[in-house]
Design a protein around this motif. Structure first.
Motif, short mmCIF file in Angstrom:
data_model
loop_
_atom_site.label_atom_id
_atom_site.label_comp_id
_atom_site.label_asym_id
_atom_site.label_seq_id
_atom_site.Cartn_x
_atom_site.Cartn_y
_atom_site.Cartn_z
N THR A 80 3.88 5.08 15.29
CA THR A 80 4.53 4.08 16.14
C THR A 80 3.81 2.74 16.07
O THR A 80 4.44 1.68 15.96
CB THR A 80 4.59 4.57 17.60
OG1 THR A 80 5.30 5.82 17.65
CG2 THR A 80 5.28 3.56 18.49
N ILE A 81 2.51 2.77 16.14
CA ILE A 81 1.73 1.52 16.20
C ILE A 81 1.57 0.90 14.81
O ILE A 81 1.71 -0.31 14.65
CB ILE A 81 0.35 1.81 16.83
CG1 ILE A 81 0.52 2.29 18.27
CG2 ILE A 81 -0.52 0.56 16.79
CD1 ILE A 81 -0.78 2.67 18.95
N ALA A 82 1.28 1.72 13.83
CA ALA A 82 1.02 1.17 12.48
C ALA A 82 1.75 2.00 11.44
O ALA A 82 1.13 2.77 10.68
CB ALA A 82 -0.48 1.15 12.21
N PHE B 74 1.34 4.49 6.31
CA PHE B 74 1.87 5.70 5.69
C PHE B 74 2.53 5.35 4.35
O PHE B 74 3.03 4.24 4.15
CB PHE B 74 2.90 6.35 6.62
CG PHE B 74 2.30 6.91 7.88
CD1 PHE B 74 1.80 8.20 7.93
CD2 PHE B 74 2.20 6.11 9.02
CE1 PHE B 74 1.25 8.70 9.10
CE2 PHE B 74 1.66 6.61 10.19
CZ PHE B 74 1.17 7.91 10.22
N PRO B 75 2.57 6.29 3.43
CA PRO B 75 3.22 6.04 2.14
C PRO B 75 4.71 5.74 2.31
O PRO B 75 5.31 6.05 3.34
CB PRO B 75 2.98 7.36 1.38
CG PRO B 75 1.85 8.02 2.08
CD PRO B 75 1.92 7.60 3.51
N GLN B 76 5.28 5.14 1.29
CA GLN B 76 6.69 4.77 1.35
C GLN B 76 7.58 5.99 1.54
O GLN B 76 8.63 5.92 2.19
CB GLN B 76 7.08 4.03 0.06
CG GLN B 76 8.51 3.49 0.05
CD GLN B 76 8.73 2.43 1.14
OE1 GLN B 76 7.84 1.63 1.41
NE2 GLN B 76 9.90 2.45 1.76
N SER B 77 7.16 7.13 1.00
CA SER B 77 7.98 8.34 1.13
C SER B 77 8.07 8.84 2.57
O SER B 77 8.97 9.61 2.91
CB SER B 77 7.40 9.45 0.25
OG SER B 77 6.06 9.74 0.61
N GLY C 163 11.91 1.11 7.83
CA GLY C 163 10.46 1.00 7.88
C GLY C 163 9.80 1.89 8.92
O GLY C 163 8.56 1.93 8.98
N SER C 164 10.58 2.61 9.73
CA SER C 164 9.99 3.47 10.77
C SER C 164 9.59 4.81 10.16
O SER C 164 10.07 5.22 9.10
CB SER C 164 11.00 3.70 11.90
OG SER C 164 12.16 4.36 11.42
N VAL C 165 8.68 5.49 10.87
CA VAL C 165 8.21 6.82 10.47
C VAL C 165 8.60 7.81 11.55
O VAL C 165 8.53 7.50 12.76
CB VAL C 165 6.68 6.81 10.27
CG1 VAL C 165 6.17 8.20 9.88
CG2 VAL C 165 6.29 5.79 9.21
N ALA C 166 9.03 8.99 11.14
CA ALA C 166 9.42 10.02 12.11
C ALA C 166 8.24 10.37 13.03
O ALA C 166 7.11 10.50 12.58
CB ALA C 166 9.91 11.27 11.38
#
Length: 385
Positions: free
Chosen positions: A237-239, A243-246, A252-255
């Motif tokens: 959430t913060i950064a 994380f890798p592009q995959s 641009g968000s990550v689960a």
């Protein structure tokens, strides 16, 4: 047992497990206070060598030594764990229970009442925790109050997270439209943080103690699992750029995994509350059952006179009278009279059982109709009750 010139055929009881062992077949022997003790295996020998006083009842200890139990707490699964304040057991993570002050001087095994010790500990035969022979008092459980408070707050904060999780399965995705992209992750972070860090803090403490003491338990898994899910989600959430592009979505968000971290914490809190309530109710039920035992008995003396005496003064072989409406004071056998005994507290059957000369009676059961004369056979910690 003081041993001198033991014959080869003579056998002695292993003070740890209670088995009979011949000196020539013993795994070893130990001298303690002028007495020789033989052991059936090396494990019993080592346990006795470490704490011999825990297995030898030489002289009764004065009650004054139990005064320090006020304000002490022990673990029901590991009675050797004793602290001066409530909290979790450093070995298994269970909530410590208060050691009741007062006339608790002996401990016995629920499955093997012949095992009697002056201190709490495991039964040398079956390994169960020894129970005090006398149960007194009823105190509030601070652990239950704390867990209940944490559970209700965590449940209230986890409910919106649960709704957001299920909203993913709705065709309209209305909530996702209200909180698009990273806004939903920040919203879940705000709700999940007090649940995991405050509501689940006792689990992290127990997990850490289990690792330090090299005694992994279920709190080890809970602490690692929820901590990893929460820590990964905070970083995502913060950064998210770290994380890798995959790992990243098209926006641009990550689960994130705030949902399982918060909900698992809440469910474990619920389990702790249910467990602590069950233990409290069990203790109350035991106290209520013991309250059925009478405090006095009517003893028939040698001159045929009858005297009401405290139950502590009754000895094996004493002749007692049980009048209609009285509770049977101790376990024994009927030597005269005929009556019906209400044994529902033991068997659950509501119909009274007829008793006559030669029949056995159980302490605490209720005599309903006639008068009985019984001979005392078992009392105290040896009674069925």
């Amino acid at each position: 047992m003081k041993v001198r010139n033991a014959s080869p055929s003579q056998k002695f009881k292993d003070p740890v497990c209670g088995m009979m062992v011949a000196p020539e077949r013993a795994a070893g022997s130990v001298e303690h206070h002028g007495q020789t003790y033989y052991f059936c295996n090396r494990s019993c020998l080592e346990r006795f060598s470490n704490t011999p006083d825990a297995f030898v009842q030489e002289t009764p200890r004065p009650p004054a030594k139990r005064e320090s139990t006020a304000g002490e707490y022990l673990c029901p699964m590991d009675p050797d764990v004793r602290t001066e304040k409530p909290g979790p057991c450093p070995k298994c993570g269970m909530a410590l229970e208060p050691v009741q002050p007062g006339p608790i001087t002996q401990y016995t095994c629920p499955m093997h009442p012949q095992i009697i010790r002056a201190e709490p500990g495991p039964c040398p035969i079956c390994g169960m925790a020894l129970e005090p022979r006398t149960i007194i008092g009823e105190e509030k459980n601070p652990e239950l109050q704390a867990m209940s408070r944490r559970f209700w707050w965590s449940a209230a904060l986890s409910a919106p997270i649960l709704v957001l999780m299920f909203s993913d399965f709705l065709p309209s995705h209305a909530l996702q439209q209200l909180l698009p992209g990273r806004a939903m992750s920040w919203f879940e972070l705000i709700l999940a943080t007090p649940v995991v860090l405050w509501g689940g803090w006792p689990f992290f403490e127990r997990a850490w103690r289990s690792i330090v003491n090299r005694s992994p338990n279920m709190f080890t898994l809970i602490g690692i699992g929820t901590g990893a899910a929460y820590g990964f989600s905070v970083a995502a959430t913060i950064a998210p750029g770290i994380f890798p592009q995959s790992f990243r979505a098209p926006d641009g968000s990550v689960a994130v995994y705030f949902e399982p971290a918060a909900i698992i914490t809440t469910l474990v809190l619920l389990g702790q509350v249910l467990e602590l309530r069950a233990r409290s109710r069990t203790s109350s039920a035991i106290r209520g059952l013991l309250a059925l035992a009478p405090k006095t008995a009517r003893r028939i003396n040698q001159d045929n006179s009858e005297t009401d005496v405290p139950l502590e003064q009754i000895q094996v072989g004493d002749v007692l009278r049980v009048r209609p409406g009285d509770h049977v004071p101790v376990d024994g056998s009927v030597i005269d009279g005929r009556s019906s005994i209400d044994e529902s507290m033991i068997t659950g059957e509501s119909m009274p059982v007829d008793k006559k000369s030669g029949d056995k009676v159980t302490g605490g059961t209720l005599n309903t109709t006639g008068s009985l004369i019984i001979r005392a056979e078992r009392m105290g910690g040896e009674e069925l009750l």
